[in-house]
Scaffold this motif. Sequence first.
Motif, PDB file in Angstrom:
ATOM      1  N   VAL A  24     -23.221  17.473  18.672  1.00 43.27           N
ATOM      2  CA  VAL A  24     -22.337  16.754  19.783  1.00 43.27           C
ATOM      3  C   VAL A  24     -23.685  16.002  20.667  1.00 43.27           C
ATOM      4  O   VAL A  24     -24.512  16.576  20.907  1.00 43.27           O
ATOM      5  N   LEU A  25     -23.553  14.542  20.641  1.00 43.72           N
ATOM      6  CA  LEU A  25     -24.382  13.679  21.051  1.00 43.72           C
ATOM      7  C   LEU A  25     -23.700  12.976  22.207  1.00 43.72           C
ATOM      8  O   LEU A  25     -22.734  12.241  22.193  1.00 43.72           O
ATOM      9  N   ALA A  26     -24.342  13.006  23.545  1.00 40.54           N
ATOM     10  CA  ALA A  26     -24.175  12.171  24.610  1.00 40.54           C
ATOM     11  C   ALA A  26     -25.135  11.004  24.525  1.00 40.54           C
ATOM     12  O   ALA A  26     -26.550  11.309  24.480  1.00 40.54           O
ATOM     13  N   ALA A  27     -24.605   9.786  24.864  1.00 46.26           N
ATOM     14  CA  ALA A  27     -25.828   8.733  24.918  1.00 46.26           C
ATOM     15  C   ALA A  27     -25.202   7.806  26.143  1.00 46.26           C
ATOM     16  O   ALA A  27     -24.036   7.370  26.121  1.00 46.26           O
ATOM     17  N   VAL A  31     -21.841  19.335  10.462  1.00 43.48           N
ATOM     18  CA  VAL A  31     -22.895  19.455   9.635  1.00 43.48           C
ATOM     19  C   VAL A  31     -23.088  20.742   8.800  1.00 43.48           C
ATOM     20  O   VAL A  31     -21.937  21.419   8.686  1.00 43.48           O
ATOM     21  N   GLU A  32     -24.236  21.072   8.048  1.00 47.60           N
ATOM     22  CA  GLU A  32     -23.962  22.196   7.254  1.00 47.60           C
ATOM     23  C   GLU A  32     -23.971  23.539   8.204  1.00 47.60           C
ATOM     24  O   GLU A  32     -24.214  23.533   9.234  1.00 47.60           O
ATOM     25  N   ASP A  33     -23.626  24.535   7.268  1.00 52.66           N
ATOM     26  CA  ASP A  33     -23.645  26.017   8.104  1.00 52.66           C
ATOM     27  C   ASP A  33     -22.643  26.202   9.197  1.00 52.66           C
ATOM     28  O   ASP A  33     -22.680  26.996   9.981  1.00 52.66           O
ATOM     29  N   ALA A  78     -25.395  15.682   7.423  1.00 49.61           N
ATOM     30  CA  ALA A  78     -26.145  16.844   7.239  1.00 49.61           C
ATOM     31  C   ALA A  78     -27.158  16.611   8.522  1.00 49.61           C
ATOM     32  O   ALA A  78     -27.709  15.540   8.836  1.00 49.61           O
ATOM     33  N   THR A  79     -28.064  17.723   8.788  1.00 46.01           N
ATOM     34  CA  THR A  79     -28.935  17.505   9.890  1.00 46.01           C
ATOM     35  C   THR A  79     -30.258  17.055   9.356  1.00 46.01           C
ATOM     36  O   THR A  79     -30.399  17.013   8.167  1.00 46.01           O
ATOM     37  N   ARG A  80     -31.122  16.059  10.117  1.00 53.79           N
ATOM     38  CA  ARG A  80     -32.193  15.542   9.827  1.00 53.79           C
ATOM     39  C   ARG A  80     -33.173  16.450   9.212  1.00 53.79           C
ATOM     40  O   ARG A  80     -33.733  16.396   7.878  1.00 53.79           O
ATOM     41  N   PRO A  81     -33.421  17.689   9.790  1.00 49.55           N
ATOM     42  CA  PRO A  81     -34.530  18.623   8.936  1.00 49.55           C
ATOM     43  C   PRO A  81     -33.722  19.059   7.659  1.00 49.55           C
ATOM     44  O   PRO A  81     -34.720  19.331   6.609  1.00 49.55           O
ATOM     45  N   LEU A  82     -32.661  19.376   7.378  1.00 47.91           N
ATOM     46  CA  LEU A  82     -32.104  19.594   5.977  1.00 47.91           C
ATOM     47  C   LEU A  82     -32.336  18.329   5.132  1.00 47.91           C
ATOM     48  O   LEU A  82     -32.813  18.689   3.773  1.00 47.91           O
ATOM     49  N   PRO A 137     -28.399  13.867  15.659  1.00 49.01           N
ATOM     50  CA  PRO A 137     -27.582  13.359  14.511  1.00 49.01           C
ATOM     51  C   PRO A 137     -28.211  12.205  13.604  1.00 49.01           C
ATOM     52  O   PRO A 137     -28.869  11.263  14.480  1.00 49.01           O
ATOM     53  N   HIS A 138     -28.492  12.240  12.406  1.00 49.05           N
ATOM     54  CA  HIS A 138     -28.726  10.803  11.632  1.00 49.05           C
ATOM     55  C   HIS A 138     -27.678  10.566  10.593  1.00 49.05           C
ATOM     56  O   HIS A 138     -26.970  11.663  10.117  1.00 49.05           O
ATOM     57  N   VAL A 139     -27.726   9.548  10.223  1.00 52.73           N
ATOM     58  CA  VAL A 139     -26.576   9.033   9.285  1.00 52.73           C
ATOM     59  C   VAL A 139     -27.226   8.254   8.234  1.00 52.73           C
ATOM     60  O   VAL A 139     -27.740   7.588   8.289  1.00 52.73           O
TER      61      VAL A 139
END
Length: 459
Positions: free
Chosen positions: A238-241, A231-233, A112-116, A56-58
Amino acid sequence: MITSEQRPVVIIGASLAGLFAAAAVAAAGARAMIVERDVLPDRPVPRKGVPQGRQPHVLLHRGLLAAEELVPGIRENLLSHGAVPFDTGTWAWLGEYGWSPTWIPAYETVSATRPLLEHLVRQRVCRLAGVTLHDGVRVTELHRSARHWQVVCEDATTVETDLVIDASGRGSRLPQWLSELGIPVSEPLTVDARLGYACRTYRVVGEPPIEIAVIIAATPQTGRGALAIPVEDGNWLVLAAGYGDRRPSRKAAEFDEFLAALPDPAIADLTQHLEPVGDIAIYRQTGNRRNRYGRSRSWPPGLVAVGDAYCAFDPVYGQGITVAACQAQLIRDALQRDRTPAGNGLLSTRRLQRRIGATADLPWSVATTEDLRHSGSPDTQSPIQRLVGLWTGRLAQLAAHGDRNAYLAFARVYHLMATPALLYHPDLIVSVVRAALRGLPEENPRPRALNALAANRAA
């Protein structure tokens, strides 16, 4: 083969930092040539040169404003491709002292996702007058003549320019190139808490279970946390850290166990309503690393570094893209003041590099001060950092107990919309003293949406 009749500004790297820099150069009336080692995809998919691209990117609110200023229309472009708008004041955020309020409006962001995001920014930047992009071309050397730079590429092409902008990310070779030119390079500052990520994409089955992002922050006590964000679509990331030996793995069963072991079951509950898509991506290069460019009088003219090539933050704080956009604004303003297309040697890039460094000061302080609290870091906080931490801890307690001023002060500073001086506003000092004398009010309740989510799963 790259050719140019007039000297453009050469930007090394088509990362978001490089794209924002190109937009800034174009806005100043100069020509920009982006040189990117990856062969870039023609659609929004992860690429090799962005190893954290599946995470994920913010865009913090300041970053959203800066991106819109540099690349007009990008917000609506993202929304038209399914990106999800948020008031970050509605996020369900569990921190060290409890749940943040979800009823106090804060700042907008677009998820949105980083690629988009990168794909849409790249499309718009490449349509700007004077911007060209050459992909599949690796820069191998930098040479300096009396007044100009020569950017040497792997295919033996050489581009002459008055201004080089290094936006090549964490893997920047600028320290090596400077050393080869006989220019002293200080060791970078580093703080590495050994944070590790594991991220999985999910799709909604049926109706979306909730409409808000959920964050369970990793604290020094737990050493682990997670994020779930739409995100889109119709997808969710889901990120675990986790820090140190609590870093999550890419095994699906262990990923589920990690989520189930968090202090609150909200994200584990959420995944029961979703269907996983693909495998789990992990990422480990999360250390904070800051170069000391521009401080020495020997800093060469016509050279600046931006984004992660200058200062890379622990990505968990979501600051990198925003800082890169703000740095691009400085480049635009400096070139516009210089009144010449590419500076022609009149632009003080040493002064510009120091200003670029100043944009990183607050995010660097936030990221490193917090990371030094975690057991994964081999270093410890300074006495001043511990003292500041005691004060901000009091404010965090107030926010978790519904204090509007404390919550909004954190939101403004976190989104880079205010300086840390706001955290010492007299109204906040009064609130802290009052709480010390009278006690804290009742804690914020767990967001109702999460309670309904658990109830739906049980049903």
